[in-house]
Design a protein around this motif. Structure first.
Motif, PDB file in Angstrom:
ATOM      1  N   LEU A   9      24.502  23.948   0.060  1.00 48.11           N
ATOM      2  CA  LEU A   9      24.105  22.795   0.870  1.00 48.11           C
ATOM      3  C   LEU A   9      24.735  21.503   0.367  1.00 48.11           C
ATOM      4  N   PHE A  10      24.898  21.372  -0.939  1.00 51.59           N
ATOM      5  CA  PHE A  10      25.536  20.188  -1.517  1.00 51.59           C
ATOM      6  C   PHE A  10      26.952  20.036  -0.976  1.00 51.59           C
ATOM      7  N   PHE A  11      27.739  21.124  -0.975  1.00 52.13           N
ATOM      8  CA  PHE A  11      29.104  21.075  -0.461  1.00 52.13           C
ATOM      9  C   PHE A  11      29.120  20.726   1.023  1.00 52.13           C
ATOM     10  N   ILE A  12      28.291  21.414   1.798  1.00 51.01           N
ATOM     11  CA  ILE A  12      28.304  21.223   3.244  1.00 51.01           C
ATOM     12  C   ILE A  12      27.794  19.834   3.624  1.00 51.01           C
ATOM     13  N   ILE A  13      26.688  19.409   3.034  1.00 49.27           N
ATOM     14  CA  ILE A  13      26.141  18.095   3.347  1.00 49.27           C
ATOM     15  C   ILE A  13      27.090  16.991   2.876  1.00 49.27           C
ATOM     16  N   GLY A  14      27.702  17.179   1.703  1.00 47.46           N
ATOM     17  CA  GLY A  14      28.677  16.199   1.221  1.00 47.46           C
ATOM     18  C   GLY A  14      29.854  16.053   2.162  1.00 47.46           C
ATOM     19  N   ASP A  15      30.340  17.163   2.689  1.00 47.88           N
ATOM     20  CA  ASP A  15      31.465  17.113   3.621  1.00 47.88           C
ATOM     21  C   ASP A  15      31.054  16.492   4.955  1.00 47.88           C
ATOM     22  N   ILE A  16      29.845  16.786   5.410  1.00 51.83           N
ATOM     23  CA  ILE A  16      29.363  16.186   6.658  1.00 51.83           C
ATOM     24  C   ILE A  16      29.185  14.682   6.492  1.00 51.83           C
ATOM     25  N   ILE A  17      28.629  14.260   5.356  1.00 52.26           N
ATOM     26  CA  ILE A  17      28.457  12.824   5.106  1.00 52.26           C
ATOM     27  C   ILE A  17      29.814  12.127   5.034  1.00 52.26           C
ATOM     28  N   TYR A  18      30.769  12.755   4.335  1.00 53.70           N
ATOM     29  CA  TYR A  18      32.131  12.182   4.294  1.00 53.70           C
ATOM     30  C   TYR A  18      32.687  12.036   5.709  1.00 53.70           C
ATOM     31  N   TYR A  71      31.171  11.758   8.542  1.00 52.92           N
ATOM     32  CA  TYR A  71      30.457  10.743   9.312  1.00 52.92           C
ATOM     33  C   TYR A  71      30.792   9.329   8.841  1.00 52.92           C
ATOM     34  N   LEU A  72      30.721   9.093   7.523  1.00 56.64           N
ATOM     35  CA  LEU A  72      30.924   7.742   7.005  1.00 56.64           C
ATOM     36  C   LEU A  72      32.368   7.264   7.118  1.00 56.64           C
ATOM     37  N   LEU A  73      33.305   8.162   6.971  1.00 59.59           N
ATOM     38  CA  LEU A  73      34.716   7.768   6.974  1.00 59.59           C
ATOM     39  C   LEU A  73      35.457   8.293   8.199  1.00 59.59           C
ATOM     40  N   TYR A  74      34.758   8.365   9.329  1.00 62.49           N
ATOM     41  CA  TYR A  74      35.376   8.887  10.547  1.00 62.49           C
ATOM     42  C   TYR A  74      36.577   8.050  10.975  1.00 62.49           C
ATOM     43  N   TYR A  75      36.483   6.735  10.884  1.00 62.75           N
ATOM     44  CA  TYR A  75      37.568   5.858  11.313  1.00 62.75           C
ATOM     45  C   TYR A  75      38.501   5.456  10.180  1.00 62.75           C
ATOM     46  N   HIS A  76      38.210   5.851   8.978  1.00 69.50           N
ATOM     47  CA  HIS A  76      39.029   5.496   7.808  1.00 69.50           C
ATOM     48  C   HIS A  76      39.184   6.742   6.914  1.00 69.50           C
ATOM     49  N   GLN A  77      39.791   7.782   7.477  1.00 69.54           N
ATOM     50  CA  GLN A  77      39.883   9.066   6.785  1.00 69.54           C
ATOM     51  C   GLN A  77      40.750   8.984   5.537  1.00 69.54           C
ATOM     52  N   LEU A  78      40.352   9.749   4.531  1.00 69.60           N
ATOM     53  CA  LEU A  78      41.155   9.881   3.319  1.00 69.60           C
ATOM     54  C   LEU A  78      42.057  11.101   3.416  1.00 69.60           C
ATOM     55  N   TRP A  79      41.603  12.125   4.119  1.00 68.41           N
ATOM     56  CA  TRP A  79      42.427  13.295   4.383  1.00 68.41           C
ATOM     57  C   TRP A  79      42.029  13.866   5.732  1.00 68.41           C
ATOM     58  N   LEU A  89      41.966  24.869  17.571  1.00 69.63           N
ATOM     59  CA  LEU A  89      41.597  24.107  16.376  1.00 69.63           C
ATOM     60  C   LEU A  89      42.357  22.786  16.286  1.00 69.63           C
ATOM     61  N   ARG A  90      42.457  22.062  17.364  1.00 75.62           N
ATOM     62  CA  ARG A  90      43.231  20.822  17.312  1.00 75.62           C
ATOM     63  C   ARG A  90      42.421  19.642  16.796  1.00 75.62           C
ATOM     64  N   ASN A  91      41.121  19.798  16.640  1.00 75.93           N
ATOM     65  CA  ASN A  91      40.262  18.718  16.184  1.00 75.93           C
ATOM     66  C   ASN A  91      39.962  18.907  14.697  1.00 75.93           C
ATOM     67  N   ASP A  92      40.066  17.838  13.911  1.00 71.04           N
ATOM     68  CA  ASP A  92      39.792  17.909  12.480  1.00 71.04           C
ATOM     69  C   ASP A  92      38.345  18.303  12.208  1.00 71.04           C
ATOM     70  N   LEU A  93      37.423  17.904  13.063  1.00 67.34           N
ATOM     71  CA  LEU A  93      36.017  18.247  12.870  1.00 67.34           C
ATOM     72  C   LEU A  93      35.788  19.752  12.974  1.00 67.34           C
ATOM     73  N   ILE A  94      36.412  20.388  13.939  1.00 66.91           N
ATOM     74  CA  ILE A  94      36.263  21.839  14.103  1.00 66.91           C
ATOM     75  C   ILE A  94      36.835  22.564  12.889  1.00 66.91           C
ATOM     76  N   ILE A  95      37.984  22.140  12.410  1.00 71.50           N
ATOM     77  CA  ILE A  95      38.594  22.755  11.225  1.00 71.50           C
ATOM     78  C   ILE A  95      37.711  22.526  10.010  1.00 71.50           C
ATOM     79  N   SER A  96      37.152  21.332   9.869  1.00 72.23           N
ATOM     80  CA  SER A  96      36.257  21.039   8.745  1.00 72.23           C
ATOM     81  C   SER A  96      35.017  21.922   8.778  1.00 72.23           C
ATOM     82  N   LEU A  97      34.439  22.118   9.951  1.00 73.86           N
ATOM     83  CA  LEU A  97      33.264  22.975  10.066  1.00 73.86           C
ATOM     84  C   LEU A  97      33.581  24.423   9.707  1.00 73.86           C
ATOM     85  N   ILE A  98      34.734  24.900  10.134  1.00 74.57           N
ATOM     86  CA  ILE A  98      35.140  26.262   9.774  1.00 74.57           C
ATOM     87  C   ILE A  98      35.322  26.383   8.267  1.00 74.57           C
TER      88      ILE A  98
END
Length: 101
Positions: free
Chosen positions: A3-12, A14-22, A34-43
């Motif tokens: 849950l720490f990994f998944i919640i941390g990635d979801i928070i990242y 959400y918070l940095l949606y418009y200012h992505q680091l990667w 899989l053209r959306n970064d969110l779908i790839i991140s969820l997978i």
């Protein structure tokens, strides 16, 4: 830990949606799916994180010395995979000053 990994990635995400680091990108399998970064991140969250964390925790050693080697091994493994995805397979892009170090 899972849950720490998944919640941390979801928070990242959400918070940095418009200012992505990667950002992940798909070039091999499902470019149209899989053209959306969110779908790839969820997978990645639900397949890669779950499987590797189960292996990591399932074989976690009891002695302190072996624990140090085990942690170093997984840091090396995750870093190597990111380096390969970044430099050779072009599956991830870094932005806004973010880098592998």
């Amino acid at each position: 830990m899972i849950l720490f990994f998944i919640i941390g990635d979801i928070i990242y995400s959400y918070l940095l949606y418009y200012h992505q680091l990667w950002a992940y990108q798909e070039i091999f399998f499902g470019v149209h799916i899989l053209r959306n970064d969110l779908i790839i991140s969820l997978i990645i969250m639900f397949l890669a994180y779950l499987s590797t964390i189960m292996i990591y925790l399932g074989r976690f050693p009891k002695s302190k010395q072996k624990q140090s080697f085990w942690i170093a091994f997984w840091v090396f493994l995750y870093s190597s995979i990111e380096l390969i995805n970044l430099k050779y397979l072009d599956l991830i892009n870094h932005y806004n000053g973010w880098n592998i170090w």
